[in-house]
Design a protein around this motif. Structure first.
Motif, mmCIF file in Angstrom:
data_model
loop_
_atom_site.group_PDB
_atom_site.id
_atom_site.type_symbol
_atom_site.label_atom_id
_atom_site.label_comp_id
_atom_site.label_asym_id
_atom_site.label_seq_id
_atom_site.Cartn_x
_atom_site.Cartn_y
_atom_site.Cartn_z
ATOM 1 N N GLY A 19 2.086 10.886 -4.955
ATOM 2 C CA GLY A 19 2.795 12.084 -4.538
ATOM 3 C C GLY A 19 2.992 12.232 -3.048
ATOM 4 O O GLY A 19 3.668 13.164 -2.605
ATOM 5 N N ALA A 20 2.394 11.336 -2.258
ATOM 6 C CA ALA A 20 2.504 11.463 -0.801
ATOM 7 C C ALA A 20 3.915 11.134 -0.318
ATOM 8 O O ALA A 20 4.643 10.381 -0.959
ATOM 9 C CB ALA A 20 1.500 10.527 -0.123
ATOM 10 N N LEU A 54 0.830 -1.214 0.000
ATOM 11 C CA LEU A 54 0.000 0.000 0.000
ATOM 12 C C LEU A 54 0.857 1.254 0.000
ATOM 13 O O LEU A 54 0.451 2.284 -0.555
ATOM 14 C CB LEU A 54 -0.933 -0.011 1.216
ATOM 15 N N SER A 55 2.024 1.202 0.592
ATOM 16 C CA SER A 55 2.912 2.371 0.636
ATOM 17 C C SER A 55 3.285 2.840 -0.769
ATOM 18 O O SER A 55 3.302 4.051 -1.048
ATOM 19 C CB SER A 55 4.199 2.049 1.412
ATOM 20 N N GLU A 56 3.565 1.909 -1.651
ATOM 21 C CA GLU A 56 4.036 2.278 -2.989
ATOM 22 C C GLU A 56 2.984 3.027 -3.814
ATOM 23 O O GLU A 56 3.297 4.085 -4.375
ATOM 24 C CB GLU A 56 4.557 1.042 -3.734
ATOM 25 N N PRO A 57 1.752 2.535 -3.938
ATOM 26 C CA PRO A 57 0.775 3.319 -4.712
ATOM 27 C C PRO A 57 0.473 4.676 -4.097
ATOM 28 O O PRO A 57 0.202 5.635 -4.830
ATOM 29 C CB PRO A 57 -0.476 2.419 -4.733
ATOM 30 N N LEU A 58 0.530 4.785 -2.768
ATOM 31 C CA LEU A 58 0.329 6.089 -2.135
ATOM 32 C C LEU A 58 1.501 7.015 -2.452
ATOM 33 O O LEU A 58 1.322 8.220 -2.668
ATOM 34 C CB LEU A 58 0.166 5.925 -0.622
ATOM 35 N N ALA A 89 11.856 5.736 -4.203
ATOM 36 C CA ALA A 89 12.977 5.696 -3.261
ATOM 37 C C ALA A 89 13.108 7.011 -2.512
ATOM 38 O O ALA A 89 13.535 7.044 -1.349
ATOM 39 C CB ALA A 89 14.274 5.374 -4.003
ATOM 40 N N LYS A 90 12.700 8.121 -3.149
ATOM 41 C CA LYS A 90 12.774 9.433 -2.501
ATOM 42 C C LYS A 90 11.537 9.704 -1.643
ATOM 43 O O LYS A 90 11.619 10.401 -0.630
ATOM 44 C CB LYS A 90 12.901 10.526 -3.565
ATOM 45 N N HIS A 105 12.181 -3.572 -2.911
ATOM 46 C CA HIS A 105 11.237 -3.369 -4.008
ATOM 47 C C HIS A 105 11.130 -1.898 -4.409
ATOM 48 O O HIS A 105 11.066 -1.578 -5.602
ATOM 49 C CB HIS A 105 9.859 -3.912 -3.637
ATOM 50 N N LYS A 106 11.140 -0.993 -3.437
ATOM 51 C CA LYS A 106 11.027 0.434 -3.777
ATOM 52 C C LYS A 106 12.290 0.933 -4.485
ATOM 53 O O LYS A 106 12.243 1.918 -5.227
ATOM 54 C CB LYS A 106 10.754 1.276 -2.532
ATOM 55 N N SER A 107 13.409 0.252 -4.267
ATOM 56 C CA SER A 107 14.676 0.693 -4.866
ATOM 57 C C SER A 107 14.656 0.596 -6.384
ATOM 58 O O SER A 107 15.470 1.228 -7.058
ATOM 59 C CB SER A 107 15.843 -0.129 -4.305
#
Length: 331
Positions: A138-139, A130-134, A165-166, A157-159
């Protein structure tokens, strides 16, 4: 596998992992039998931190039994056809629900990044589903989870996406552990499919309220405590169809929306919306429904000072699609 045997096996696995951690810490003995340095200082610190966290009493809402369940699946978060497939498909309704509810509360937003400037805490983030689509909306997202293996999976995965990543940072932590450093820090808190796994629900809600800004939003998805939720959520989903691994849920931990609303209100949060959710195992998809007898989503807002403006000033044209946040019951 019989339940008792399954639990014994889980306990044995957990104890084996603990012994491994203790053995890794015994670096002085290893030094005597090897001419090269067997472990780095970082590994020693990591091992000691793991031990400290295991025996710490600073996170009473964390259930060690639940941690053992998810430890075994930490590497499978991003397998869309695996044990977490239902959570992947839940994004189709929970992400628009969060997005559209926040946009309806704001007068401004940026088309490309509608949640730009919004600070979100994703509690029990797991592998970052859920973190990634949020983050893509732009959040600025902080994801926390008590399992270090989950955080490693999420970080890895976010890398793959420099933008994410930012925008996203992950931390291996319980909610209680960040309260002091994060008092009234976040515009939004998301606790999706988490409540049914915590040890102390009242403490969990209290901590959510403390780290949420005045007039900030709390989004929750969880499972109602009804006969139907037992049949569909445990008998069908776990024992018959294997949608999730057997033993994932305990019916005693399911939370009726009335009980949750009382807890929220006693901690300064006002419930605005309750939406029923339905999972179709044949199509693998979720949809909104009026009944909250099985799964439901809830949106609550923390009380603020009289005349205080909302902390969520999201950068205003609404998208043409109907907001999912309007489904269900508005309080």
């Amino acid at each position: 596998m019989p339940k008792d045997l399954h639990d014994d096996h889980a306990d044995l696995s957990f104890q084996t992992g603990l012994r491994g951690t203790l053995q890794n810490c015994n670096w002085k003995t290893q030094l005597k039998s090897s001419s090269t340095l067997p472990v780095s200082l970082t590994e020693i610190k990591s091992s000691m931190l793991t031990l400290k966290r295991l025996f710490s009493t600073s996170h009473p809402s964390v259930d060690l039994k639940e941690m053992k369940k998810f430890q075994r699946l930490a590497h499978k978060w991003w397998d869309e056809e695996g044990e977490y497939s239902a959570l992947h498909s839940m994004n189709d309704i929970r992400v628009p629900f969060i997005r559209d509810t926040l946009l309806n509360m704001s007068s401004n937003y940026h088309l490309g990044n509608p949640l730009s400037g919004v600070k979100i805490l994703d509690v029990g983030c797991g592998g970052g589903l859920l973190s990634e689509p949020l983050g893509r909306l732009g959040a600025s997202v902080t994801g926390i989870d008590p399992l270090e293996d989950n955080i490693r999976t999420a970080d890895q995965h976010k890398s793959f996406d420099p933008v994410l990543a930012k925008r996203i940072q992950y931390k291996s932590s319980s909610l209680e552990e960040i309260v002091e450093e994060s008092m009234e820090t976040f515009d939004v808190i998301v606790a999706s499919e988490v409540l049914e796994h915590v040890a102390d629900l009242e403490m969990f809600i209290k901590c959510c309220s403390r780290v949420l800004k005045p007039e900030g939003s709390l989004f929750i998805t969880t499972i109602n405590k009804t006969q139907l939720s037992y049949v569909l959520g445990i008998v069908v989903a776990e024992k018959i169809m294997g949608i999730v691994p057997e033993g994932t849920h305990e019916w005693e931990k399911f939370v009726p929306p009335e009980e949750l609303e009382r807890l929220l209100e006693s901690n300064g949060l006002s419930v605005k919306t309750v939406n029923g959710m339905l999972y179709n195992p044949l199509s693998g998809s979720w949809s909104w429904m009026e009944s909250t007898s099985v799964n439901y989503a809830m949106h609550a807002v923390k009380s603020g000072l009289q005349g205080q403006s909302s902390p969520i000033d999201i950068p205003s044209e609404m998208e043409s699609e109907q907001p999912s946040g309007t489904a269900g019951t508005t309080m």
